[in-house]
Design an enzyme around this catalytic site. Sequence first.
Site, PDB file in Angstrom:
ATOM      1  CG  LEU A 110      -2.242   0.753   1.105  1.00  0.00           C
ATOM      2  CD1 LEU A 110      -3.218   0.267   2.156  1.00  0.00           C
ATOM      3  CD2 LEU A 110      -2.023   2.246   1.246  1.00  0.00           C
ATOM      4  CD  GLU A 159      -1.833   4.604  -2.664  1.00  0.00           C
ATOM      5  OE1 GLU A 159      -2.904   4.015  -2.441  1.00  0.00           O
ATOM      6  OE2 GLU A 159      -1.026   4.943  -1.755  1.00  0.00           O
ATOM      7  CD  GLN A 170      -8.132  -0.852  -3.124  1.00  0.00           C
ATOM      8  OE1 GLN A 170      -8.324  -0.276  -2.046  1.00  0.00           O
ATOM      9  NE2 GLN A 170      -7.579  -2.047  -3.205  1.00  0.00           N
ATOM     10  CG  PHE A 171     -11.550   3.868  -4.563  1.00  0.00           C
ATOM     11  CD1 PHE A 171     -12.854   3.885  -5.026  1.00  0.00           C
ATOM     12  CD2 PHE A 171     -11.138   2.830  -3.749  1.00  0.00           C
ATOM     13  CE1 PHE A 171     -13.748   2.881  -4.674  1.00  0.00           C
ATOM     14  CE2 PHE A 171     -12.016   1.813  -3.385  1.00  0.00           C
ATOM     15  CZ  PHE A 171     -13.328   1.842  -3.860  1.00  0.00           C
ATOM     16  CG  PHE A 223      -6.928   5.579  -2.469  1.00  0.00           C
ATOM     17  CD1 PHE A 223      -7.744   6.371  -1.674  1.00  0.00           C
ATOM     18  CD2 PHE A 223      -7.167   4.212  -2.494  1.00  0.00           C
ATOM     19  CE1 PHE A 223      -8.774   5.821  -0.919  1.00  0.00           C
ATOM     20  CE2 PHE A 223      -8.191   3.654  -1.741  1.00  0.00           C
ATOM     21  CZ  PHE A 223      -8.995   4.458  -0.955  1.00  0.00           C
ATOM     22  CG  HIS A 249     -13.799   5.261  -1.214  1.00  0.00           C
ATOM     23  ND1 HIS A 249     -13.847   5.733   0.079  1.00  0.00           N
ATOM     24  CD2 HIS A 249     -12.940   4.215  -1.201  1.00  0.00           C
ATOM     25  CE1 HIS A 249     -13.044   4.997   0.840  1.00  0.00           C
ATOM     26  NE2 HIS A 249     -12.478   4.067   0.085  1.00  0.00           N
TER      27      HIS A 249
END
Length: 657
Positions: free
Chosen positions: A394, A396, A418-419, A422, A463
């Site tokens: 995790l 980015e 993932q979204f 992020f 999100h």
Amino acid sequence: MHFDRSNLSDAQLISFYKALVFPRLIEEKMLLLLRQGKISKWFSGIGQEAIAVGATLALEPDEWILPLHRNLGVFTTREMPLDKLLLQWQGSEHGYSKGRERSFHFGSREHHICGMISHLGPQLSIADGIALAHQLKKEKKVSLAFTGEGGTSEGEFHEALNVAAVWGLPVIFLIENNGYGLSTPVAEQYHCKNLVDKAIGYGMEGVQVDGNNLLEVYQTICTARAYAIQEQKPVLIEAMTFRMRGHEEASGVKYVPPALFEEWAKKDPIRQYETFLEESGLLSASDMTNIRDALRQHIETDVAKGLADTPILADTGKELADVYAPAPAVISATGASSEKRFINAITEGLTQAMETHPELILMGQDIAEYGGAFKITEGLVARFGKDRVRNTPLCESAIIGTALGLALAGFKSMVEMQFADFVSCGFNQIVNNLAKIHYRWGQPADVVIRMPAGGGVGAGPFHSQSNEAWFTHIPGLKVVYPSSPEDAKGLLTAAIADPNPVMYFEHKALYRSISGHVPENYYTIEIGKASLIQPGEDISIITYGSGVHWALEYAALHPEVSLGILDLRTLLPLDYSAIQAMVAATGKVLVLHEDTLTGGFGAEISAWIAEHCFHQLDAPVMRCASLDTPIPFAGALEKNFLAKSRLDQCIQQLMTW
């Protein structure tokens, strides 16, 4: 100071001396030129030469090094011509960055040196990507990244070391601990006893060396290199040294206790190595004087050549042309098509891109066996293997940096956020590294970042954001935002084929709600080309993403209004010709997007129309956008937030003009 000459011949030891003293003599000349106003800035590495020179000597010439602004010895040991370096330092168009970068913020593929950015930490992750490329190609090579003790406080340091450890990458992370980050002493930078102790937390080997001992640095890096290659594991090295001048010359050294200079002057790496050579009978004092004199003559000759350069002349066309690397030709769709959902078109595009580009690597959280948060990569790991479809920790920022490192080594990569929300954790890598690297020194950043974005799914403030406007302001990026399954596939394959960094936005609410005919064969759609969805006579709606479907739905419910709908598809670069044609068609323009109003991309479109198409307008350009609030969770609040709830009001207002 003990010098371990194991496995080194007399000739090598003498050549090492020349490599060590050469950057010192260059620096002495550069400080003189700085005072004369012939160069504008200088970051001195005097007293630290043994680290840069020793590390570079220990690596093969085709192994990438990622140095900092105090590592002149890396550049000279890689035998970069001094006259061209001087052109670089003067901001000449004949330097390594065509006058676009200062001092050592540049790279050279020929010399396998990756230029730093001022944020320091991000280059550690690039080294991960280069090492991963070596691993994938079964090459017995390492990458080496420098950082300072200050840089170890950055989050990227943690992310890069963690990725290297988890993935088992042959990287050498080299900390130059010189006592001060600008004026901040180490006591205010970290509280562990030694920075090398951090290696324990990442499960990697770590060693501390005397950074002023040339042979200790060299032998340690040689050993670390052999270990990293044999074991396929990273190594952390802390080289203890001292900065004998200011952070840069203008900053001075008043904050440093004078006693420290006296202490470290006795440990000067050149003085110590000269004593070793003389005591070993390899060189006499007069021999060393002769070597220095010959090197000084070399420096004077090259400096004279470098200073003879003509002043730079700005050429707007050249400047704009070098923002992007050339993109490949479009591949037209052929053969049959079939009905597909938006999400399936993306999966098919990824699959066919993997088949077309064997050098393509997919990376992201949970994208392997799990198939990603939205199941877009489901089944790909079984088909292409875990080397090419990689779950990531995790982190980015480090993964985006790794993607850039892969690009340096000739790979393509796709990073899935993932979204889209992020991506803020990787913002620096995108806007300062990926976006600028081709303009800075001609290196393409062959990276696509997939961005599941948008609301309408009740996912709340973290999100559901529409954050495309963050990136449309950044020269060097390309930003695409498809609204149909056909475009979703064709723009994705085009983005992957393109050597430039592409932000690929995909609206989550469209994944399973929208279907359409999609050509079954591999094809690409031109990035930067809008699509006319339908012509109209009353109002032109310029939009993209979910806005296309809102406009189509409104047009179907209101046949009394003749609406022209333009799907931009690409936000950067923008299709201005298509926009101008829409203005001319109706004289009334509504810019519609899901993003919030203030600073949304619609503001740029509206401003451009007002500036370039004013004489064709019959009414003010209107914007229909979402509320200037974070996007809420509750259904009623989210519906009220979205621009769709104000579309009728905006159209009716325009109709009255």
